[in-house]
Write a protein that holds these residues in place. Structure first.
Motif, short mmCIF file in Angstrom:
data_model
loop_
_atom_site.label_atom_id
_atom_site.label_comp_id
_atom_site.label_asym_id
_atom_site.label_seq_id
_atom_site.Cartn_x
_atom_site.Cartn_y
_atom_site.Cartn_z
N GLU A 50 -0.28 3.94 -3.43
CA GLU A 50 -0.07 5.38 -3.27
C GLU A 50 1.40 5.65 -2.97
O GLU A 50 2.02 4.95 -2.18
N THR A 51 1.93 6.70 -3.60
CA THR A 51 3.30 7.10 -3.38
C THR A 51 3.36 8.15 -2.28
O THR A 51 2.68 9.17 -2.36
N LYS B 11 8.82 1.61 6.17
CA LYS B 11 8.64 0.26 5.63
C LYS B 11 7.35 0.26 4.81
O LYS B 11 6.34 0.81 5.22
N ARG B 12 7.40 -0.33 3.61
CA ARG B 12 6.19 -0.36 2.79
C ARG B 12 5.09 -1.10 3.54
O ARG B 12 5.36 -2.09 4.24
N ALA C 128 -5.30 1.08 1.35
CA ALA C 128 -4.30 1.62 0.43
C ALA C 128 -2.93 1.13 0.85
O ALA C 128 -2.66 0.93 2.04
N MET C 129 -2.06 0.91 -0.15
CA MET C 129 -0.67 0.56 0.11
C MET C 129 0.19 1.80 -0.08
O MET C 129 0.01 2.55 -1.05
N HIS C 130 1.12 2.02 0.83
CA HIS C 130 2.01 3.16 0.75
C HIS C 130 3.44 2.72 0.48
O HIS C 130 3.99 1.87 1.19
N ILE C 131 4.02 3.31 -0.56
CA ILE C 131 5.42 3.09 -0.92
C ILE C 131 6.08 4.45 -1.06
O ILE C 131 5.40 5.47 -1.24
N ASP C 132 7.42 4.49 -0.97
CA ASP C 132 8.09 5.78 -1.10
C ASP C 132 8.41 6.07 -2.56
O ASP C 132 8.14 5.26 -3.45
N CYS D 273 5.09 3.74 -11.20
CA CYS D 273 3.72 3.84 -10.69
C CYS D 273 3.10 5.18 -11.08
O CYS D 273 3.79 6.20 -11.14
N THR D 274 1.82 5.16 -11.34
CA THR D 274 1.06 6.36 -11.68
C THR D 274 -0.15 6.45 -10.75
O THR D 274 -0.59 5.44 -10.19
N PRO D 275 -0.69 7.66 -10.56
CA PRO D 275 -1.86 7.80 -9.69
C PRO D 275 -3.01 6.87 -10.12
O PRO D 275 -3.29 6.71 -11.31
N GLY D 276 -3.63 6.25 -9.12
CA GLY D 276 -4.75 5.36 -9.40
C GLY D 276 -4.36 3.92 -9.69
O GLY D 276 -5.23 3.06 -9.88
#
Length: 191
Positions: free
Chosen positions: A8-9, A120-121, A168-172, A181-184
């Motif tokens: 997830e962005t 931080k990711r 879920a992984m979070h990145i900026d 990256c795209t949704p999903g």
């Protein structure tokens, strides 16, 4: 064993304390939920604030709820540079000695001496997810992401384990754009 994780962005956003919310929007103001987020109890708000740095500003940055103990501004490294802020890469909540900025709302403004970070990711997961994947809280892993012509491996990903989380992984946005990256999109943890 495959260890899939949703990527997830996380775009620039602000978490506010009760004190700062009262200053920016008026005494006793309550946040208005606009959209639930993937982490249980977290939501994007209708309310937005201006984030001002020494060089420039963002006029309408989303607030995420609920209210937090401390005010925190999360920007990408590119965002921070564009407004002239030297934001360190930190885990959420690790604010001491971080960068400052000014927040402006419809009723007032606040000068933060610290609180601006590049998050931080990280991967949110439940204790059950951690057990299934053989991972522990605060463990640092890598995550492989396969995308058209932009596949990459994210290193230095912190695992955060709590029964309050959803996997879920979070990145900026900088990181998301680097991998298209795209949704999903799903990644694979390669600890």
């Amino acid at each position: 064993m495959n260890k899939p994780v949703l990527i997830e962005t996380s775009a620039r956003h602000v978490h506010v304390s009760r004190r700062v919310l009262d200053i920016l929007f008026g005494e006793g103001y309550e946040l208005t939920a606009k959209k639930d987020l993937s982490q249980p109890g977290q939501f994007a708000c209708e309310e937005r604030v201006q984030v001002i740095g020494p060089k420039s500003s963002f006029p309408a940055v989303s607030i995420l709820g609920p209210v937090r103990p401390e005010t925190q501004v999360e920007l990408s490294a590119g965002d921070a540079r564009s407004i002239g802020v030297k934001a360190p890469i930190r885990e959420s909540g690790d604010l001491e000695g971080s960068a400052g900025c000014k927040l402006v709302g419809p009723k007032g403004e606040v000068e933060l001496k610290d609180g601006v970070i590049v998050a931080k990711r990280h991967i949110h997961m439940t204790p059950e997810d951690a057990e299934k994947y053989g991972l522990e809280d605060k463990q640092v892993v890598s995550v492989k992401v396969d995308t058209a012509e932009r596949s990459l491996v994210f290193g230095d990903v912190v695992v955060r384990v709590s029964p309050k989380y959803a996997l879920a992984m979070h990145i900026d946005t900088d990181e998301s754009n680097a991998a298209c990256c795209t949704p999903g999109l799903m990644g694979d943890i390669i600890a």
